[in-house]
Design an enzyme around this catalytic site. Structure first.
Site, PDB file in Angstrom:
ATOM      1  N   SER A 176       5.477  -7.686   8.170  1.00  0.00           N
ATOM      2  CA  SER A 176       5.075  -7.462   6.785  1.00  0.00           C
ATOM      3  C   SER A 176       6.312  -7.313   5.883  1.00  0.00           C
ATOM      4  O   SER A 176       7.127  -8.241   5.801  1.00  0.00           O
ATOM      5  CB  SER A 176       4.162  -6.236   6.704  1.00  0.00           C
ATOM      6  OG  SER A 176       3.517  -6.168   5.456  1.00  0.00           O
ATOM      7  N   ASP A 200      -5.917 -12.155   7.214  1.00  0.00           N
ATOM      8  CA  ASP A 200      -5.008 -11.166   6.632  1.00  0.00           C
ATOM      9  C   ASP A 200      -5.193 -11.172   5.123  1.00  0.00           C
ATOM     10  O   ASP A 200      -4.795 -12.114   4.438  1.00  0.00           O
ATOM     11  CB  ASP A 200      -3.563 -11.518   7.008  1.00  0.00           C
ATOM     12  CG  ASP A 200      -2.561 -10.460   6.560  1.00  0.00           C
ATOM     13  OD1 ASP A 200      -2.915  -9.618   5.705  1.00  0.00           O
ATOM     14  OD2 ASP A 200      -1.434 -10.481   7.061  1.00  0.00           O
ATOM     15  N   HIS A 230      -4.159  -7.961   9.409  1.00  0.00           N
ATOM     16  CA  HIS A 230      -2.735  -7.919   9.050  1.00  0.00           C
ATOM     17  C   HIS A 230      -1.807  -7.583  10.215  1.00  0.00           C
ATOM     18  O   HIS A 230      -0.734  -8.172  10.338  1.00  0.00           O
ATOM     19  CB  HIS A 230      -2.537  -6.910   7.916  1.00  0.00           C
ATOM     20  CG  HIS A 230      -1.139  -6.857   7.391  1.00  0.00           C
ATOM     21  ND1 HIS A 230      -0.451  -7.978   6.959  1.00  0.00           N
ATOM     22  CD2 HIS A 230      -0.275  -5.813   7.217  1.00  0.00           C
ATOM     23  CE1 HIS A 230       0.757  -7.628   6.547  1.00  0.00           C
ATOM     24  NE2 HIS A 230       0.885  -6.328   6.700  1.00  0.00           N
TER      25      HIS A 230
END
Length: 267
Positions: free
Chosen positions: A105, A212, A242
């Site tokens: 991320s 996601d 995610h």
């Protein structure tokens, strides 16, 4: 895991190492995402250690047990420098071993920039749900007069409800609103990475859930394909959200990572 206190660019940082085999084959440097901390990667570290890695990680400034106002990152270049400091700690402990950086991320953005700056020191780059390419959220929030206090929904992380429950009760996870300086830093660094060129022959593995909703894969694809110098392997998991390392198909994800690393190490 063992803790180490390092001097970061903006104050003390807490770094971590995990137990490993007597003779590790490589170093894995884990780079965590926004609002969380390195301790959430214990399972990832266990898998990598079993695969032969000496695993290192750090809580970024303003995150976890490191110093700084919570979730405030004013300049991601400083965070990249901090990660490089941890890489230096790893190299001193394990001289001569190949180094792999694995970023999730926001950590994917940091890892991508790290590879642009220090790619000649790396053996491979793994990006999981990376904030790279086109990510609309910072611009939308910055256009508002006040940042709304809307925390990340735990259900957006994984189809495994235990993951969301643990996240929601974790005292080291930030559950408040995003901060304007951090959003501004995201915008600048997305542009910096977009303009920073590709990583040449560095092998790159991109992992993403196709469901996601925090960091949509189509936006990340723009950045990943621009970053790759041609040695790109991608794995897009149907139905995954995610955090693919915490997903219900995590065994498949770990197998893809270790298979990729086996190829890198053999090469």
């Amino acid at each position: 895991m063992d803790e180490h206190v390092l001097t970061g660019t903006r104050g003390p940082l807490t770094a971590y190492t995990w137990p490993h085999r007597p003779r590790p084959r490589y170093v894995a440097l884990l780079v965590h995402g926004y609002g969380e901390h390195a301790g959430r990667y214990e399972k990832v570290a266990d898998v990598l250690a079993g695969h032969g890695a000496a695993v290192f990680a750090v809580d970024h400034v303003g995150h976890g047990r490191s110093a700084g106002e919570r979730v405030v990152i004013e300049d991601f270049e400083d965070v990249v420098t901090d990660v490089h400091t941890v890489a230096g700690l790893a190299r001193a402990a394990h001289p001569g071993l190949p180094v792999v950086v694995i970023g999730h991320s926001m950590g994917g953005l940091i890892a991508a920039r790290h590879a642009q700056r220090y790619g000649d020191e790396l053996a491979a780059l793994v990006l999981s749900g990376p904030v790279i390419g086109v990510w609309q959220l910072p611009g939308r929030l910055l256009a508002l007069p006040e940042i709304p206090d809307t925390p990340i929904s735990p259900s957006a992380l994984s189809r495994d409800p235990a993951v969301g429950a643990a996240y929601a009760t974790d005292p080291l996870v930030w559950h408040g609103p995003m901060k304007r300086p951090t959003l501004e830093a995201f915008v600048r660094t997305l542009e910096t990475v977009a303009e920073g060129g590709d990583v040449g022959p560095l092998p790159l593995l991109w992992l993403h859930g196709d469901d996601d909703r925090l960091v949509p894969p189509d936006g990340s694809r723009v950045g990943v394909e621009r970053l790759s110098g041609g040695r790109l392997t991608e794995r897009i998991y149907p139905g995954a959200r995610h955090e693919v390392f915490h997903e219900t198909n995590r065994s498949e994800v770990f197998a893809d990572v270790t298979r990729f690393l086996d190829g890198v190490l053999a090469g």
